[in-house]
Design a protein around this motif. Structure first.
Motif, PDB file in Angstrom:
ATOM      1  N   GLU A 208       0.847  -1.190   0.000  1.00  0.00           N
ATOM      2  CA  GLU A 208       0.000   0.000   0.000  1.00  0.00           C
ATOM      3  C   GLU A 208       0.887   1.247   0.000  1.00  0.00           C
ATOM      4  N   PRO A 209       0.354   2.393  -0.485  1.00  0.00           N
ATOM      5  CA  PRO A 209       1.138   3.639  -0.454  1.00  0.00           C
ATOM      6  C   PRO A 209       1.639   3.938   0.952  1.00  0.00           C
TER       7      PRO A 209
ATOM      8  N   TYR B 285       6.300  -0.444  -1.186  1.00  0.00           N
ATOM      9  CA  TYR B 285       5.519   0.160  -2.270  1.00  0.00           C
ATOM     10  C   TYR B 285       6.453   0.602  -3.387  1.00  0.00           C
TER      11      TYR B 285
ATOM     12  N   VAL C  82       2.036  -0.270  -8.036  1.00  0.00           N
ATOM     13  CA  VAL C  82       1.074   0.585  -8.731  1.00  0.00           C
ATOM     14  C   VAL C  82       0.518  -0.136  -9.953  1.00  0.00           C
TER      15      VAL C  82
ATOM     16  N   ASN D 139      -1.898  -2.805  -8.810  1.00  0.00           N
ATOM     17  CA  ASN D 139      -3.122  -2.212  -8.279  1.00  0.00           C
ATOM     18  C   ASN D 139      -4.012  -1.639  -9.379  1.00  0.00           C
TER      19      ASN D 139
ATOM     20  N   THR E 112       4.374   7.840  -1.508  1.00  0.00           N
ATOM     21  CA  THR E 112       3.168   8.269  -0.792  1.00  0.00           C
ATOM     22  C   THR E 112       1.973   8.467  -1.717  1.00  0.00           C
TER      23      THR E 112
ATOM     24  N   ASN F  93      -0.993   7.489  -4.241  1.00  0.00           N
ATOM     25  CA  ASN F  93      -1.800   6.315  -4.570  1.00  0.00           C
ATOM     26  C   ASN F  93      -2.053   6.243  -6.073  1.00  0.00           C
TER      27      ASN F  93
ATOM     28  N   GLU G 239      -4.768   6.548  -7.907  1.00  0.00           N
ATOM     29  CA  GLU G 239      -5.598   7.599  -8.490  1.00  0.00           C
ATOM     30  C   GLU G 239      -4.810   8.888  -8.692  1.00  0.00           C
ATOM     31  N   GLU G 240      -3.898   9.178  -7.769  1.00  0.00           N
ATOM     32  CA  GLU G 240      -3.080  10.381  -7.916  1.00  0.00           C
ATOM     33  C   GLU G 240      -2.123  10.250  -9.108  1.00  0.00           C
TER      34      GLU G 240
END
Length: 285
Positions: A164-165, A170, A175, A178, A268, A270, A272-273
């Motif tokens: 996870e972020p 990570y 990414v 995911n 840090t 995610n 979507e970012e």
């Protein structure tokens, strides 16, 4: 009901001795000798009598045997031709078919169409450590009726796949995974349950395929990889030192449009970012 299961060390040793089998280190051959782990993998894959299963690297067939007891059909792809004769005994099972060849060289669309028709299928595998990522990437990008991937891999790789972020594991691989799947770390597997015993522990992950809105994935992952090139630096510095061909001012603008503080680090951000950032890069170039 099978009584003398292949995962029993005594049975496995008997079979290997009978056929004069020698382990090939370069193929990453480590066979499971623990029935509890075999069953836990099949449980994690949620295999039922309605499922088609593609197994990669069946080895002697300890996991294949369990899958065959639960699934409608199992197609196993084995790279080691030396196992052909042995398989005539261990995998002489009505709903199992073994195909010999390097999975990375196979036409996956053709194979799955021929074996499963238009039906979906699940992948279950104890993957050799040295080809874990190429195999997973091929499966994900093949555009076939893939439902899920349940694989046993090196523990450190499993952590990166499911990270996870904000965690130290990570990475750009996290990414990528995911974006295409819902990945869950299921359980750790000690090295003691293999013959021969590997030098590291393993873990099982389950990746369920998911649908997303289409974006320019080639550019998205170019941005992601660039962001992680110097993971201890800020996102601004990492992108500025990459080969994205954007000026520092353009990168600042893209980050600003995306609502991302330029002082943050890639680890840090995610998914979507990263998607928003890749879209906004297109508007500043």
């Amino acid at each position: 009901m099978l009584i003398d299961r292949l995962y029993k060390p005594s049975k496995l040793s008997e079979i290997l001795s009978k056929y004069g089998f020698r382990f090939t280190k370069s193929l990453g051959q480590n066979f499971l000798i623990d029935g509890n782990i075999v069953r836990k993998i099949a449980d994690a894959a949620e295999i039922s009598e309605e499922d088609n299963v593609l197994e990669i690297g069946p080895g002697v067939g300890t996991l294949t045997e369990e899958l065959a007891l639960r699934a409608k059909k199992v197609v196993a792809v084995e790279i080691d031709e030396k196992l052909r004769e042995l398989h005539k005994e261990t995998l002489n099972i009505e709903n199992v078919k073994v195909i010999y060849g390097d999975f990375l060289d196979l036409d996956l669309k053709k194979l799955t169409k021929e074996e499963f028709g238009d039906e979906g299928f699940k992948v279950v595998a104890n993957l050799p450590y040295y080809v874990t990522t190429p195999i997973i990437e091929k499966l994900i990008l093949a555009n076939v009726n893939l439902i899920s991937i349940t694989v046993m891999v090196q523990k450190e790789v499993a952590k990166r796949l499911s990270a996870e972020p904000g965690s130290k594991d990570y990475s750009s691989l996290s990414v990528f995974i995911n974006y295409y799947t819902d990945c869950k770390y299921k359980f750790q597997v000690p090295s003691s349950v293999f013959m021969p015993k590997p030098n590291v522990d393993s873990a099982v992950v389950n990746l369920k395929m998911k649908k997303r809105e289409e974006v320019d994935t080639e550019f998205l992952f170019k941005v992601v990889r660039a962001s992680f090139t110097t993971r201890r630096k800020t996102i601004l510095n990492s992108l500025s030192n990459s080969k994205l061909n954007y000026t520092k001012d353009e990168i600042k603008r893209a980050l600003e449009l995306s609502g991302i503080d330029e002082r943050r680090r890639a680890e840090t951000l995610n998914l979507e970012e990263f998607i928003i950032l890749s879209v906004n890069f297109k508007s500043v170039g």
